[in-house]
Design an enzyme around this catalytic site. Structure first.
Site, PDB file in Angstrom:
ATOM      1  N   CYS A 150       8.704  24.061  -7.264  1.00 24.11           N
ATOM      2  CA  CYS A 150       9.450  24.917  -6.323  1.00 24.11           C
ATOM      3  C   CYS A 150       9.650  24.313  -4.939  1.00 24.11           C
ATOM      4  O   CYS A 150      10.680  24.554  -4.318  1.00 24.11           O
ATOM      5  CB  CYS A 150       8.787  26.282  -6.241  1.00 24.11           C
ATOM      6  SG  CYS A 150       8.645  27.057  -7.864  1.00 24.11           S
ATOM      7  N   HIS A 164      10.749  30.094   0.128  1.00 16.41           N
ATOM      8  CA  HIS A 164      10.961  30.088  -1.324  1.00 16.41           C
ATOM      9  C   HIS A 164      10.944  31.527  -1.859  1.00 16.41           C
ATOM     10  O   HIS A 164      10.006  32.285  -1.595  1.00 16.41           O
ATOM     11  CB  HIS A 164       9.868  29.237  -1.978  1.00 16.41           C
ATOM     12  CG  HIS A 164       9.852  29.326  -3.467  1.00 16.41           C
ATOM     13  ND1 HIS A 164      10.999  29.324  -4.234  1.00 16.41           N
ATOM     14  CD2 HIS A 164       8.815  29.435  -4.350  1.00 16.41           C
ATOM     15  CE1 HIS A 164      10.675  29.427  -5.504  1.00 16.41           C
ATOM     16  NE2 HIS A 164       9.368  29.494  -5.604  1.00 16.41           N
ATOM     17  N   ASN A 174      13.224  34.029  -9.049  1.00 17.24           N
ATOM     18  CA  ASN A 174      12.694  32.736  -8.595  1.00 17.24           C
ATOM     19  C   ASN A 174      13.458  31.607  -9.301  1.00 17.24           C
ATOM     20  O   ASN A 174      13.331  31.438 -10.516  1.00 17.24           O
ATOM     21  CB  ASN A 174      11.194  32.699  -8.939  1.00 17.24           C
ATOM     22  CG  ASN A 174      10.527  31.393  -8.574  1.00 17.24           C
ATOM     23  OD1 ASN A 174      11.189  30.394  -8.287  1.00 17.24           O
ATOM     24  ND2 ASN A 174       9.205  31.386  -8.615  1.00 17.24           N
TER      25      ASN A 174
END
Ligand code: UT7
Length: 315
Positions: free
Chosen positions: A108, A242, A272
């Site tokens: 990520c 994020h 996500n």
């Protein structure tokens, strides 16, 4: 370097929480309060390389640069159908890049790791214009019978073009290495000799541990880097965090004592999207005209590895 173009691309299929509850023991009532996610874009007939190419072309168009003017391309990707060549080469060939293309897999926080490589190449005099593409399809990593993971993710691509400038004020990379908290294993080609286990295991995640890591790493990274740069939270215009879980973002916000207005979010209809998350968020808010010249953007991301990273960038 300076960010001179942003772009993004999403799969057309939108999957709502109610659609997931048709085949999983889950519900909108469980998912929304724990994650902030209401729907996500999921790949059907698209290829991740086509989404990456679309995002890259739209970032290039905004930058005013042609593909042949890019000196270096970094593609952040966790999984694609290509084992070789790297996804960056596949996308580069589609859009007419003439430069070296490298792939990184830093999960990520991949965008910030790519930004660090870009700035290092620029400062070493090896590249003037750099393209970063973050193209991710976590839907192809999840076990779709595991409600604790598959409801959290969405697919998509984001891209950033960087040109000459002194706008990257600082980058801090952090690791707390551990391969048991978030992991996935794929099966490789069988051989007449290999004796090990070759079975695939869908994405595994110890959600609560990741949650704690995310909040601690993000707040510590941000505070440490601002202090190193002689800056304070008052200097920060925007936190591009994020988009993993709205509760993580809320916890970071609360710990930092910073207002909602500094935290753009799009998790509600994206989920996500791994390293693509910060770049899609950046592009969407950039195209809404949110960022003004000299605004200070703090990027913060965390994920498998365990890795985290923060970057302070002047717009
Ligand atoms: O990019 C970084 C990637 N990851 C993250 O950022 C994830 C960070 N962690 C989280 O966001 C949270 O830990 C989750 C949202 C993943 C999970 O929330 P939680 O409050 O930590 O729930 P839990 O895993 O402790 O599970 C609580 C209960 C369990 O049931 P029992 O054992 O108490 O009966 C789970 O089986 O909730 C159940 N559960 C679900 N129920 C309905 C787990 N997933 C679901 C679901 N629908 N989708």
């Amino acid at each position: 370097m300076k960010i001179i173009g942003t772009g993004s691309a999403l799969p057309k299929k939108v999957v709502t929480n109610d659609m997931l509850s048709e085949f999983l023991d889950t519900s909108d009532e469980w998912i929304v309060p724990r994650t902030g996610i209401r729907s996500r874009h999921i790949i059907t007939d698209e290829k991740i390389e086509d989404l990456g190419a679309k995002a890259a072309l739209s970032a290039l168009e905004m930058s005013g640069l042609k593909p042949e003017e890019i000196d270096y391309c970094i593609c952040s990707n966790v999984v694609s159908e290509y084992v070789t060549p790297g996804l960056g080469c596949v996308i580069g060939a589609k859009i007419g890049l003439k430069c070296p293309c490298v792939d990184i897999n830093c999960a990520c926080p991949g965008f910030i790791y790519a930004l660090d490589i870009a700035e290092t190449h620029y400062l070493a005099g090896k590249a003037k214009n750099v393209l970063i593409i973050c193209a991710e399809q976590p839907s192809r990593m999840c076990d779709w019978s595991d409600r604790s993971t598959c409801v959290l993710f969405g697919d998509g691509a984001g891209a950033v073009v960087l040109g000459p400038g002194e706008n990257i004020k600082g980058i801090k990379l952090h690791s707390q290495l551990d391969s048991n908290t978030i992991w996935e294993r794929q099966s490789l080609m069988p051989t007449p000799y290999y004796l090990g286990d070759n079975s695939a295991v869908g994405l595994q995640m110890k959600g609560r541990e990741v949650f704690k890591f995310a909040v601690t790493a993000s707040t510590t990274d941000v505070e440490d880097l601002l202090e190193e740069l002689g800056m304070t939270k008052n200097d920060v215009s925007w936190y591009i965090v994020h988009q993993a879980n709205l509760r993580i973002i809320d916890a970071i916000k609360q710990y930092m004592g910073e207002p909602d207005s500094k935290f753009p979010v799009n998790i509600s209809d994206h989920g996500n999207s791994s390293s693509a998350s910060c770049t899609i968020l950046l592009d969407e808010f950039n195209r809404k005209g949110c960022f003004k010249e000299h605004d200070v953007l703090v990027f913060s991301a965390f994920g498998a590895g365990l890795l985290s990273a923060v970057a302070v960038v002047e717009w």
